[in-house]
Design an enzyme around this catalytic site. Structure first.
Site, PDB file in Angstrom:
ATOM      1  N   ASP A 452       0.955  -1.215   0.229  1.00 44.32           N
ATOM      2  CA  ASP A 452       0.011   0.033  -0.130  1.00 44.32           C
ATOM      3  C   ASP A 452       0.930   1.355  -0.069  1.00 44.32           C
ATOM      4  OD1 ASP A 452      -2.487   1.578   0.174  1.00 44.32           O
ATOM      5  OD2 ASP A 452      -3.343   0.270   1.792  1.00 44.32           O
ATOM      6  N   ASP A 521     -10.878   2.419  -2.806  1.00 45.78           N
ATOM      7  CA  ASP A 521     -11.200   2.212  -1.675  1.00 45.78           C
ATOM      8  C   ASP A 521     -12.763   2.295  -1.561  1.00 45.78           C
ATOM      9  OD1 ASP A 521      -9.139   2.012  -0.348  1.00 45.78           O
ATOM     10  OD2 ASP A 521      -8.892   3.897   0.395  1.00 45.78           O
TER      11      ASP A 521
HETATM   12  C1  GLA Z   1      -5.834   2.188   2.505  1.00 44.68           C
HETATM   13  C2  GLA Z   1      -6.240   0.727   1.452  1.00 44.68           C
HETATM   14  C3  GLA Z   1      -7.262  -0.131   2.106  1.00 44.68           C
HETATM   15  C4  GLA Z   1      -6.577  -0.471   3.574  1.00 44.68           C
HETATM   16  C5  GLA Z   1      -6.186   0.526   4.314  1.00 44.68           C
HETATM   17  C6  GLA Z   1      -5.213   0.118   5.683  1.00 44.68           C
HETATM   18  O1  GLA Z   1      -6.829   2.894   2.651  1.00 44.68           O
HETATM   19  O2  GLA Z   1      -6.519   1.251   0.262  1.00 44.68           O
HETATM   20  O3  GLA Z   1      -7.646  -1.079   1.481  1.00 44.68           O
HETATM   21  O4  GLA Z   1      -5.524  -1.397   3.135  1.00 44.68           O
HETATM   22  O5  GLA Z   1      -5.248   1.499   3.654  1.00 44.68           O
HETATM   23  O6  GLA Z   1      -4.809   0.990   6.557  1.00 44.68           O
END
Ligand code: GLA
Length: 708
Positions: A452, A521
């Protein structure tokens, strides 16, 4: 078949359907000549245009569609290259030196140019991807002298469209949680700029374009399209000149960019890939999809159905609760259990822990091994979330190395999500990450990593930079590539998911590293239909991780949510402890159906039949490469009554084969199904998945008829 036709002053690159040609003008300028449909004979291709000056205002160099123009002389259009020599001269006069076809498969054509006075060399590379109708271009700029040269712009390519100024540009725009909105607008004289200044590719735009003359649609019409394979700041400039020429330049963003090219050093640009089709936007996407699939780290291996803990429990992970979830996930047929954020040292919310990549002692007193062993015993692989480029000020890593973050010493360090960005341009930071993450991967049976990256840059300083500190923009990305590639090489079995707060780093530069992306997201199912459609403009379904969650008010019915996610790589991210037996049973049924259609979805051709963006309906069809099998998804989100789902004409079938469609009693030829227009009676919130089977291969039972 020879795909590169070498002349002394003229070169033709042919793919299956298309051709691209350029050559030297009588003045010796490397000039674009042709890009479009492949022509029957080599003699058919036009010579590079010879420009006549227009009074005292525009000289021939301004009017010539140069392959790789450098800023020099009386040129006012967008150049590919802009330099300052050590004596302050800011004019780069490139002359043709030679052409050669390098050894290798497929062998790139290399055209060498050199400045007329200074020892600066520019090598232009061209590679033909014949099966995908794509041409790949990049450049290498080398300082052959003994004084440094400052590069202020070094693009990958300028793509010239056939003469004319009435083109329409399709591009992608968005923001976090709302990525991938398709925009279409006519280009007018002047420039249209799309870019990222955020250190990564970004949610707000994507280095992808499609250009047509205003009449192309999903199924037909001339489309010129392309991408930049780069995961950092990028720039795409569509320019229409005052003389009716249209071109698209792509490269590393020159905004705040500088590169000190020391004697003997080279600057290698990322690649730009571009193609042409006469079969509309759908075919353009499918060509990119095929190319992308071919270049995934794990090729055409089917991607597993996964469970992800994030939308289920957020940071609240521990051994017992993850095992309980895993047991339910396994019962439903999940193949890969991914533990998301929250597992590492002192990570209870987003304000601490990033940088300290070892299991939290309170949540995992025995480390991760007992959890992984249990998950493996349940028949699933184990995956883990990391965010290597980041550090929370509240972490052991930051306390030990506060100088490792991107910052200016005299400015505040702006935190976003309570975190700062490690300066991956620094080799000591890269080495540290390689060591820590290598240990994590070596000590545990980890089959999947979600990498990420959850904020954009601020105060882009690099104190103690060995060269120009503005090299950060490029060296950071090289650092990310190096860390990732090193880990991937050492752990070749690991599947990688790329994520940056959803779709913030999706590009063809990432393809060498990641097998699949987290696209957004936003997992609300109706929003997701639109988001997935935008993503599909450039990336194939096998790279599109899509999870069933409980996001959205009103919550769409469970089958609808499953159907949306089955159009990519299916995942589930809900608190399964709260699911009823009935929901678990339905989940298992959906996963079983997905496993049956997965080869068609992940490896087949995708057709966008009813566009989702801005419409209450969506229909997407996938067809196996041999055309014997297909699967159709139809959705109705919300529309006032009375409204009917428009008739849907299938695509991509073999006109001569006979097919059966689930829910229809007739057997018809592909030709018929592609012309008759199917009717579906769906209410708001309903969806349907229909398998389509050619008669020869039709031995499967009926599945997944209308979902409610
Ligand atoms: C980001 C990702 C999510 C999740 C969060 C965790 O927002 O896109 O899918 O993994 O971080 O903190």
């Amino acid at each position: 078949m020879t795909t590169i036709h070498l002349g002394k002053t003229y070169w033709i690159l042919e793919t299956q359907q298309t051709a691209y040609a350029f050559g030297l003008t009588s003045r010796g300028t490397l000039t674009h000549a042709y890009w479009g449909k492949r022509l029957p004979n080599l003699e058919d291709y036009p010579s590079p245009p010879e420009a006549a000056p227009y009074e005292s205002w525009s000289g021939p160099e301004h009017l010539t569609p140069e392959e790789y123009p450098a800023y020099a002389g009386a040129k006012y259009t967008e150049p590919c290259l802009k330099t300052t020599f050590s004596d302050g001269v800011r004019d780069t006069v490139l002359r043709f030196v030679g052409a050669e076809q390098r050894i290798g498969e497929p062998s790139p054509l290399c055209i060498t140019l050199r400045d007329a006075y200074y020892p600066l060399q520019v090598a232009l590379y061209y590679r033909v991807h014949e099966r995908y109708d794509l041409i790949e271009r990049w450049a290498e700029i080398t300082n052959l002298g003994d004084a440094p040269v400052l590069l202020e712009r070094a693009w990958s390519a300028l793509w010239h469209l056939p003469w004319g100024d009435n083109y329409r540009l399709s591009h992608l725009s968005g923001q976090w949680f709302k990525e991938w909105r398709l925009c279409r607008e006519f280009l007018r004289p002047g420039v249209k700029v799309k870019e990222s200044r955020r250190l990564t590719t970004g949610h707000t735009a994507n280095p992808w374009f499609a250009v047509d003359r205003g009449a192309a649609d999903e199924c037909q019409g001339e489309v010129w399209f392309g991408v930049l394979a780069w995961s950092g700041n990028w720039k795409m400039v569509a320019e229409v000149t005052e003389y009716g020429a249209t071109r698209i330049g792509l490269g590393v963003n020159d905004w705040d960019f500088a590169w000190r090219l020391a004697p003997g050093e080279s600057f290698l640009t990322p690649s730009s890939l571009a193609g042409y089709t006469q079969e509309g936007f759908g075919a353009a996407s499918r060509l990119l999809h095929d190319y992308a699939r071919k270049h995934l780290p794990h090729g055409n291996r089917l991607h597993p159905v996964l469970y992800n803990s994030w939308e289920a429990v957020f940071f609240d992970v521990n051994e017992a609760s993850q095992i309980a979830l895993a047991e339910r996930a396994a019962r439903m047929g999940v193949e890969l259990f991914v533990m998301d954020d929250g597992w590492f040292h002192r990570r209870n919310k987003d304000n601490a822990g990033l940088g300290d990549w070892w299991p939290d002692e309170r949540k995992f007193p025995n480390g991760l091994k007992p959890l992984i062993e249990r998950i493996n015993a349940l028949g699933m692989d184990f995956g883990l979330w990391i965010e290597p480029e980041m550090v929370n000020p509240d972490s052991d890593l930051y306390r030990a190395h506060p100088d490792w973050v991107i910052h200016f010493p005299t400015r505040q360090r702006t935190q976003m999500r309570s975190q700062l960005i490690l300066n991956l341009a620094r080799s000591d930071v890269q080495d540290y990450l390689i060591e820590k993450l290598d240990a994590l991967l070596s000590e545990h049976n980890i089959a999947f990593i979600k990498w990420d990256m959850n904020r954009n840059v601020s105060e882009p300083g690099w104190p103690d930079a060995p060269g120009d500190p503005r090299e950060l923009w490029v060296r950071y990305v090289h650092g990310v590539y190096r860390v990732w590639e090193t880990l991937a090489k050492r752990h070749p079995h690991v599947l990688w998911q790329g994520c940056s707060g959803g779709g913030g780093r999706v590009d063809f530069g990432m393809l060498r590293l990641v097998d699949q992306f987290w696209v957004s997201d936003n997992t609300e199912a109706t929003a997701r239909l639109e988001i997935q459609e935008g993503f599909s403009q450039l990336m194939p379904a096998i790279t599109m991780e899509s999870q069933v969650t409980e996001m959205g008010k009103p919550l769409m019915p469970l089958p609808f949510r499953f159907h949306v996610s089955m159009m990519g790589v299916l995942g589930v991210s809900v608190d399964l402890m709260k699911w009823s037996e009935e929901e678990l049973r339905l989940g298992a049924e959906m996963i079983a159906l997905y496993k049956e259609i997965r080869p068609i979805v992940q490896l087949g051709d995708q057709y966008r039949l009813l566009p989702a963006q801005g419409s209450p309906f969506a229909a997407v069809q996938y067809v196996s490469k041999d055309k014997t099998e297909s699967v159709l998804f139809v959705f109705r989100t919300h529309a006032p009554e009375p409204t009917y789902v428009p008739p849907i004409s299938l695509r991509g079938l073999d006109p001569h084969m006979r097919y059966r469609i689930e829910g229809f009693s007739e057997t018809r030829s592909g030709e018929a199904w592609m012309n008759l227009g199917l009717r579906f009676d769906l209410k708001n919130g309903e969806s349907t998945v229909r398998r389509i089977t050619s008669i020869a291969s039709s031995n499967s039972s009926a599945h997944g008829a209308k979902s409610n």
